[in-house]
Motif scaffolding. Structure first.
Motif, PDB file in Angstrom:
ATOM      1  N   MET A 217       0.836  -1.212   0.000  1.00 46.85           N
ATOM      2  CA  MET A 217       0.000   0.000   0.000  1.00 46.85           C
ATOM      3  C   MET A 217       0.866   1.255   0.000  1.00 46.85           C
ATOM      4  SD  MET A 217      -3.344  -1.047   2.271  1.00 46.85           S
ATOM      5  CE  MET A 217      -4.195   0.479   1.836  1.00 46.85           C
ATOM      6  N   ALA A 218       1.975   1.224   0.710  1.00 44.79           N
ATOM      7  CA  ALA A 218       2.869   2.384   0.715  1.00 44.79           C
ATOM      8  C   ALA A 218       3.415   2.659  -0.686  1.00 44.79           C
ATOM      9  CB  ALA A 218       4.016   2.155   1.709  1.00 44.79           C
ATOM     10  N   LEU A 219       3.563   1.600  -1.468  1.00 45.01           N
ATOM     11  CA  LEU A 219       4.081   1.753  -2.834  1.00 45.01           C
ATOM     12  C   LEU A 219       2.993   2.177  -3.814  1.00 45.01           C
ATOM     13  CD1 LEU A 219       6.468  -1.349  -2.990  1.00 45.01           C
ATOM     14  CD2 LEU A 219       7.152   1.056  -3.106  1.00 45.01           C
ATOM     15  N   GLY A 220       1.720   2.161  -3.370  1.00 44.45           N
ATOM     16  CA  GLY A 220       0.671   2.648  -4.263  1.00 44.45           C
ATOM     17  C   GLY A 220      -0.561   1.781  -4.384  1.00 44.45           C
ATOM     18  N   ALA A 221      -0.556   0.592  -3.778  1.00 43.81           N
ATOM     19  CA  ALA A 221      -1.753  -0.248  -3.855  1.00 43.81           C
ATOM     20  C   ALA A 221      -2.920   0.477  -3.190  1.00 43.81           C
ATOM     21  CB  ALA A 221      -1.506  -1.595  -3.185  1.00 43.81           C
ATOM     22  N   VAL A 222      -4.136   0.285  -3.750  1.00 46.54           N
ATOM     23  CA  VAL A 222      -5.303   1.018  -3.250  1.00 46.54           C
ATOM     24  C   VAL A 222      -5.959   0.332  -2.063  1.00 46.54           C
ATOM     25  CG1 VAL A 222      -5.793   2.099  -5.468  1.00 46.54           C
ATOM     26  CG2 VAL A 222      -6.854  -0.128  -4.907  1.00 46.54           C
ATOM     27  N   GLY A 223      -5.507  -0.867  -1.762  1.00 49.39           N
ATOM     28  CA  GLY A 223      -6.078  -1.633  -0.660  1.00 49.39           C
ATOM     29  C   GLY A 223      -5.518  -3.035  -0.749  1.00 49.39           C
ATOM     30  N   ILE A 224      -6.059  -3.917   0.068  1.00 50.46           N
ATOM     31  CA  ILE A 224      -5.616  -5.310   0.010  1.00 50.46           C
ATOM     32  C   ILE A 224      -6.805  -6.223  -0.223  1.00 50.46           C
ATOM     33  CG2 ILE A 224      -3.633  -4.909   1.520  1.00 50.46           C
ATOM     34  CD1 ILE A 224      -5.336  -6.449   3.719  1.00 50.46           C
ATOM     35  N   THR A 225      -6.490  -7.427  -0.658  1.00 51.30           N
ATOM     36  CA  THR A 225      -7.495  -8.464  -0.828  1.00 51.30           C
ATOM     37  C   THR A 225      -7.186  -9.593   0.140  1.00 51.30           C
ATOM     38  OG1 THR A 225      -7.598  -7.899  -3.178  1.00 51.30           O
ATOM     39  CG2 THR A 225      -8.583 -10.002  -2.513  1.00 51.30           C
TER      40      THR A 225
END
Lengths: 353, 353
Positions: B54-62
């Motif tokens: 997420m810090a690198l840019g992911a909008v959330g997790i699955t």
């Protein structure tokens, strides 16, 4: 008291009445044939069942990892057989610590292993008993011939801190005669050399009811017999009515007429097929085939089903291989008939080393 | 600082430099193509890597289980996608509790699932966002046609307590065109019906680098890409030099000239073959074949080896399937090159429900 179909899924259900019946059946068989039982706890990983087997007459328990031995020792079991080559400073130190509080016995199949054990126990208060592992047909660990068994027994007997305790094998399923021939030849050679083996330990559930045909053996180490599973039933060791471990799952999707998806995948059932087709048996839906698993989904083909389970229905699955299922769940639910008895922690689960 | 070959075995080693490189490579690819990333944590089950993505840019997790969502929420992650049909009173109550503290989104593929969600959230302070799962070729869960997707979207939009959030698929590997065709048709039908989907979520590592060809999708959910494994390499998704997860094992027996036995069996590597031959790759011994696993032993055929490992030697194995290995170990060892960095608990391991 709650009922089994109220348990949230996926869950492992253990029928304690079937457990008790299987433990007694095996002990009765062993008693009738003058064989000692040293059951393997890998299948259930629960101190309570290890203790129950001993209360019924087992002479001790078998474990496959130091971590499992530690759990069982912590639970108060003091007669533990670890038929594994233990090596490396960390594991040898743990073995020595265990040996100071319980009676633990190990195996070796090479001079390298014996050397490590001897250097660890050379100055111990009590020597360590070591059995020679024999490869009587399984093709896994073990010395390759009766002559090699004698040679390694001599090495153990001559090693400071060690006592030669006998022979151990995990045989190939169905190869009773070859197993007996190897062990009998090794026993004769040992006796002739003045190294009469106190224990000759045979193992495995597939040939449990043939254990008495291996007359060279003094004891048997069955494991899966306590729960049974689809594989053992396929080998004729018991019937589905003996299977104590089932996985309870819920149908979460019915995307097509003949497809059901359940919430038990390889994280609940494992991908072990053991040479069989499909990933378990659903007794309530005999026409249903568990044709695929991903981690969190099981795919069931309902083509052969007349009555088809609907979304929300719970189903019980007899897995292909019970032992590996026990290793995947932190807790299992003990049941009696359709009643929930207790949820228990699987204390020796995940003991990888 | 200790070195990797000092770690006791069997153990899971995670190369944090390779993890970082894989996370960045995927995020860079996604950024370059205007695709959002919502990585699946099933492969690592570690909050720290979820946060790093997420810090690198992911909008959330699955996540795939409520239990995994609970662990990640406890760790401070507030944007969680659970693409699973949640049903039953116990799980719906847990979902509601999660929804009160993080932004959690789920999927449904039938009116039965939607009805359960709606009755749970009808009086909630905030509505629950629900995406329609589409079976675009995988043959697992999901509505079977774009028309069925529209119909279920209408049902969700009309259900108290729910918001229609879009579409989700876990596609069949290699079927990029069929996946795109289904999603594009469903998207067009939804737009025409006034139900423009905010999210169209595609998934899977096998076709990660083809994600931009699925132009209907707004985001991608890769999982295995963080560790890679032998299967993904076989599919060309990366090279062995990208594999961050290895199993460290020790040779415990060399019973014959061409047989080595290691202390990693199916309890460490799992019996997943994913259609390949053997149970993992040993880079240091390219001629060695892991031909068999029992629970605590791996059998290696050394026939093709020039240099053969000896008893006590430690070897590193790239498993067939990294995700299932993560689920078997309570702890993993983070490494950088040949140095041990830290042992960490796998917080979301074993979350079966």
């Amino acid at each position: 008291m709650s009922r089994i179909f109220e348990v949230d899924t996926p869950a492992v259900l253990i029928d304690i009445d079937r457990v008790e019946a299987s433990l007694k059946r095996a002990q009765d068989y062993a008693d009738a044939h003058g064989i000692k039982l040293r059951p393997h706890i890998k299948t259930h990983k629960l101190p309570r069942f290890a203790k129950r087997a001993m209360a019924l007459g087992a002479v001790g328990i078998t474990v496959q990892k130091l971590g499992e031995a530690e759990v069982m020792a912590d639970a108060g079991i003091s007669e533990i057989f670890l038929p594994y080559n233990i090596l490396g400073a960390a594991k040898l130190a743990r073995l020595k610590a265990l040996h100071e509080r319980v009676h633990i016995t190990v195996t070796a199949d090479s001079v390298d292993i014996v050397a490590g054990l001897s250097s660890t126990f050379a100055h111990a208060a009590q020597p360590l008993t070591v059995l020679v592992e024999c490869d009587t047909g399984m093709g896994r660990c073990g010395v390759q011939s009766p002559e090699a068994a004698l040679e390694l027994a001599r090495t153990i007997a001559a090693s400071p801190g060690l006592v030669f305790g006998g022979l151990m094998t995990y045989p190939a399923a169905g190869q009773v005669e070859a197993n007996q021939a190897f062990l009998a030849a090794a026993k004769a050679a040992l006796i002739a050399a003045g190294l009469a083996p106190a224990i000759i330990s045979n193992g495995g559930t597939p040939d449990l009811w043939h254990a008495h045909e291996v007359t060279a053996a003094t004891e048997h180490r069955p494991g899966t017999y306590i729960y049974m599973d689809r594989f053992q039933v396929s080998k004729g060791v018991g019937g589905f009515e003996d299977c104590a471990l089932t996985v309870l799952a819920t149908v979460v999707s019915r995307p097509t007429e003949n497809r059901a998806i359940i919430d038990a995948g390889s994280k609940a059932l494992t991908s072990d097929t053991l040479g069989m087709s499909g990933f378990g048996l659903i007794e309530a839906y005999p026409g249903a085939q568990i044709v695929g698993l991903s981690e969190e989904h099981g795919t069931i083909d309902l083509t052969g089903c007349v009555d088809k389970p609907q979304i929300g229905d719970k189903i019980r699955i007899i897995p292909n291989h019970a032992c590996v299922v026990s290793n995947l769940f932190d807790r299992v639910t003990l049941i009696s008939g359709d009643d929930v008895v207790e949820s228990v922690r699987v204390d020796a689960r995940g003991r990888v080393d």
